[in-house]
Enzyme design. Structure first.
Site, PDB file in Angstrom:
ATOM      1  N   ASP A   1     -25.974 -39.661  12.121  1.00 15.30           N
ATOM      2  CA  ASP A   1     -25.754 -40.772  11.201  1.00 15.30           C
ATOM      3  C   ASP A   1     -24.441 -40.443  10.504  1.00 15.30           C
ATOM      4  OD1 ASP A   1     -26.025 -42.975   9.489  1.00 15.30           O
ATOM      5  OD2 ASP A   1     -27.170 -41.807   8.038  1.00 15.30           O
TER       6      ASP A   1
ATOM      7  N   GLU B   1     -24.769 -43.763  15.339  1.00 11.18           N
ATOM      8  CA  GLU B   1     -24.996 -45.127  14.879  1.00 11.18           C
ATOM      9  C   GLU B   1     -23.665 -45.853  14.834  1.00 11.18           C
ATOM     10  OE1 GLU B   1     -27.158 -47.692  11.371  1.00 11.18           O
ATOM     11  OE2 GLU B   1     -26.726 -45.586  11.000  1.00 11.18           O
TER      12      GLU B   1
ATOM     13  N   HIS C   1     -30.437 -39.921   5.436  1.00 12.65           N
ATOM     14  CA  HIS C   1     -29.411 -39.625   6.452  1.00 12.65           C
ATOM     15  C   HIS C   1     -30.002 -38.821   7.599  1.00 12.65           C
ATOM     16  CE1 HIS C   1     -26.404 -41.184   3.748  1.00 12.65           C
ATOM     17  NE2 HIS C   1     -26.878 -40.399   2.785  1.00 12.65           N
TER      18      HIS C   1
ATOM     19  N   ASP D   1     -32.285 -41.184   9.616  1.00 12.11           N
ATOM     20  CA  ASP D   1     -31.468 -42.055  10.458  1.00 12.11           C
ATOM     21  C   ASP D   1     -30.932 -41.315  11.682  1.00 12.11           C
ATOM     22  OD1 ASP D   1     -31.929 -44.065   8.632  1.00 12.11           O
ATOM     23  OD2 ASP D   1     -29.921 -44.007   7.749  1.00 12.11           O
TER      24      ASP D   1
END
Length: 167
Positions: A7, A70, A143, A146
């Site tokens: 992330d 991402e 974070h 993710d």
């Protein structure tokens, strides 16, 4: 299959590595998880250098088959996009040096893969990550959750033969 997930962020970069097991339902175990933190008070090269070093170290230690990041979407946030680009650049160089292919997934793809619909809340995705990895609690901070979600997303799409290479 071992997959790393990132992330990207310049102040907080989530980094996770998972090992996907079996051929049935998506089941995996956590190999590594951390949030690489930098400070806006530090020089840019120190921040980028630390991110690069931590990501490269994880890639060399765990030898993942893929690194999933991402995709970032920014609207009217030019300074943020610029600085996240520093972090993403460090990640891409680390992947290149370690010989790990990079794949990118948007937030809706992550939500679709893990929660079954593209409009899931972050909390729902974190609960799915907890379940797939067999953790007692959802991963924290966000974070890290993710990063793990992105790694699991790649595992999901790779099983379908639909991984999206970063161009």
């Amino acid at each position: 299959m071992v997959v790393a997930g990132v992330d990207p962020g310049i102040t907080h970069l989530g980094l996770g590595v998972v090992a996907v097991e079996g051929k049935g339902a998506l089941k995996a175990r956590l190999l590594h998880g951390e949030v690489v933190r930098t400070s806006p008070k530090e020089k840019a090269e120190a921040r980028v250098g630390r991110i690069h070093a931590r990501v490269k170290e994880a890639l060399l230690r765990f030898r993942p088959e893929a690194l999933a990041v991402e995709e970032q979407y920014f609207y009217r946030q030019n300074e943020l996009a610029y600085k996240v680009g520093w972090a993403l650049g460090a990640v891409l160089v680390a992947a290149f040096e370690a010989g790990v292919p990079v794949y990118a997934y948007g937030p809706m793809q992550v939500k679709q893969a893990l929660a079954g619909h593209g409009h899931a809340a972050k909390e729902e995705v974190a609960l799915m990550v907890r379940g797939v990895l067999g953790l007692r609690e959802p991963p924290s901070p966000s974070h890290l959750a993710d990063a793990l979600a992105i790694a699991l997303t790649h595992a999901f799409y790779a099983r379908l033969g639909a991984g999206k290479a970063l161009l």
